[in-house]
Design an enzyme around this catalytic site. Structure first.
Site, PDB file in Angstrom:
ATOM      1  N   ILE A  37      46.196  39.286  26.970  1.00  0.00           N
ATOM      2  CA  ILE A  37      45.907  37.986  27.595  1.00  0.00           C
ATOM      3  C   ILE A  37      44.899  37.217  26.731  1.00  0.00           C
ATOM      4  CG2 ILE A  37      44.014  38.813  29.072  1.00  0.00           C
ATOM      5  CD1 ILE A  37      45.279  37.055  31.304  1.00  0.00           C
ATOM      6  N   TYR A  90      40.553  51.097  42.181  1.00  0.00           N
ATOM      7  CA  TYR A  90      41.158  51.590  40.937  1.00  0.00           C
ATOM      8  C   TYR A  90      42.062  52.785  41.246  1.00  0.00           C
ATOM      9  CZ  TYR A  90      41.155  53.401  36.092  1.00  0.00           C
ATOM     10  OH  TYR A  90      41.499  53.842  34.840  1.00  0.00           O
ATOM     11  N   ASP A 144      50.342  37.488  29.466  1.00  0.00           N
ATOM     12  CA  ASP A 144      49.607  37.770  30.696  1.00  0.00           C
ATOM     13  C   ASP A 144      50.552  38.649  31.518  1.00  0.00           C
ATOM     14  OD1 ASP A 144      48.679  37.811  33.268  1.00  0.00           O
ATOM     15  OD2 ASP A 144      48.385  35.638  33.447  1.00  0.00           O
TER      16      ASP A 144
END
Ligand code: AKB
Length: 319
Positions: free
Chosen positions: A35, A142, A53
């Site tokens: 990105i 996460y 992206d």
């Protein structure tokens, strides 16, 4: 000949995986993407770079079609500490990005490598010799995205025959690019600070034991798994891979063997300590050894000698 797309190529693993893949398959056959745009004169400038992206399926699709890609190493992801700070963004990038990569892989018959993590485990997971197949109830965003990602990759394999493969990486230690936002980042910072300042203030407690791996082993693991005979793979998407485990106190002692004046102190960050406490001490990687011949080359001693030598060269320090 393979044509590979690497997402998140400017990150810690990508910065060293891309050169290794280019060495193996030819620079023109490995498209680095991120990105962000690479800095002028970046080590990745010897081959194609494409801005992607990974939350945009159109951009992934465009890169895959333009470069006739047949394998994707999908590295773009937010790490544990950042994901805890920005859980919504972590869901979008980690899950949204993976889903889109898998969709593009399904439509274009690409194989896919996806890193999972020791973060896919939680406090109810056995802490020592953590089995390949065990309880996974992570308590971080996460971890949630990593377990869900492992399952999604399995699903795309069984439902759509996508050749998806992956590893549960421990903390990765490297000297080329910084890790950026993980709980295990201390194990990289400590080497920089040892050379630059002769001391380090650690954000984890002295006795926090975690699995770690030196980057050459992490790169080798990814390539070896992707080249492994599919017929031998029972687990596919979430192989435990281990190389060494240590505590901040132990790595500090190892560094002090090379830099006797080195000292460590502790200013514990409760968020990252909480994350670390929810992860295993030491995982069992028998399945990876048996199914595709995993065998690491670096232990703490060998890694420390190499890290200090490489960093001294990079930072231009004497000694
Ligand atoms: C992190 O600390 O978030 C990562 C990992 C172990 O997945 N290095």
């Amino acid at each position: 000949m393979k044509r590979i797309l690497v997402t998140g190529a400017l990150g810690q693993i990508g910065s060293e995986l891309v050169p290794a893949l280019r060495e193996r398959y030819g620079a023109d056959h490995v498209v680095a993407s991120d990105i962000r745009m690479p800095a002028a004169g970046s080590a990745l400038s010897n081959g194609p770079f494409h801005h992607v992206d990974c939350t945009s399926q159109r951009q992934i699709q465009e890169a895959v079609r333009r470069f006739e890609v047949d394998a994707i190493y999908h590295l773009a992801s937010l790490l544990s500490a950042v994901a805890e700070e920005r859980p919504q963004a972590a869901w979008d990038v980690n899950m949204g990005g993976l889903y889109r990569v898998l969709e593009v892989a399904r439509e274009n018959s690409c194989s896919v490598f996806v890193p999972s993590s020791i973060g896919a485990f939680g406090p109810s997971t056995p802490k020592d010799d953590t089995p390949q197949d065990t309880l996974q109830r992570p308590t971080t965003m996460y971890g949630v995205t990593k377990v869900a990602g492992e399952l999604l990759c399995d699903y795309y394999h069984t439902r759509f025959a996508v050749d998806s493969r992956g590893l549960r990486y421990p903390g990765i230690i490297s000297y080329v690019a910084p890790p950026g936002g993980g709980t295990t980042d201390y194990a990289v910072e400590i080497y920089y600070d040892a050379i630059e300042h002769g001391r380090y203030s650690c954000f984890l407690e002295p006795n926090t034991r975690l699995d770690m791996m030196y980057i050459p082993d992490a790169v080798k693991a990814a390539i070896d798994l992707m080249e492994a005979d599919a017929a031998r793979l029972e687990h596919r998407n979430a192989f435990n891979v281990a190389a060494m485990n240590f505590t901040p106190e132990e790595v500090a002692a190892e560094i002090a063997r090379h830099i006797p004046e080195f000292t460590i102190s502790y200013a514990v960050d409760p968020v990252r300590q909480g994350i670390a406490d929810s992860w295993p001490n030491a995982i069992d990687d028998t399945a990876a050894r048996e199914e595709w011949g995993w065998s690491p080359s670096y232990d703490l001693e060998r890694m420390t000698s190499d890290m200090l030598e490489q960093l001294r060269r990079k930072l231009g320090a004497a000694g």
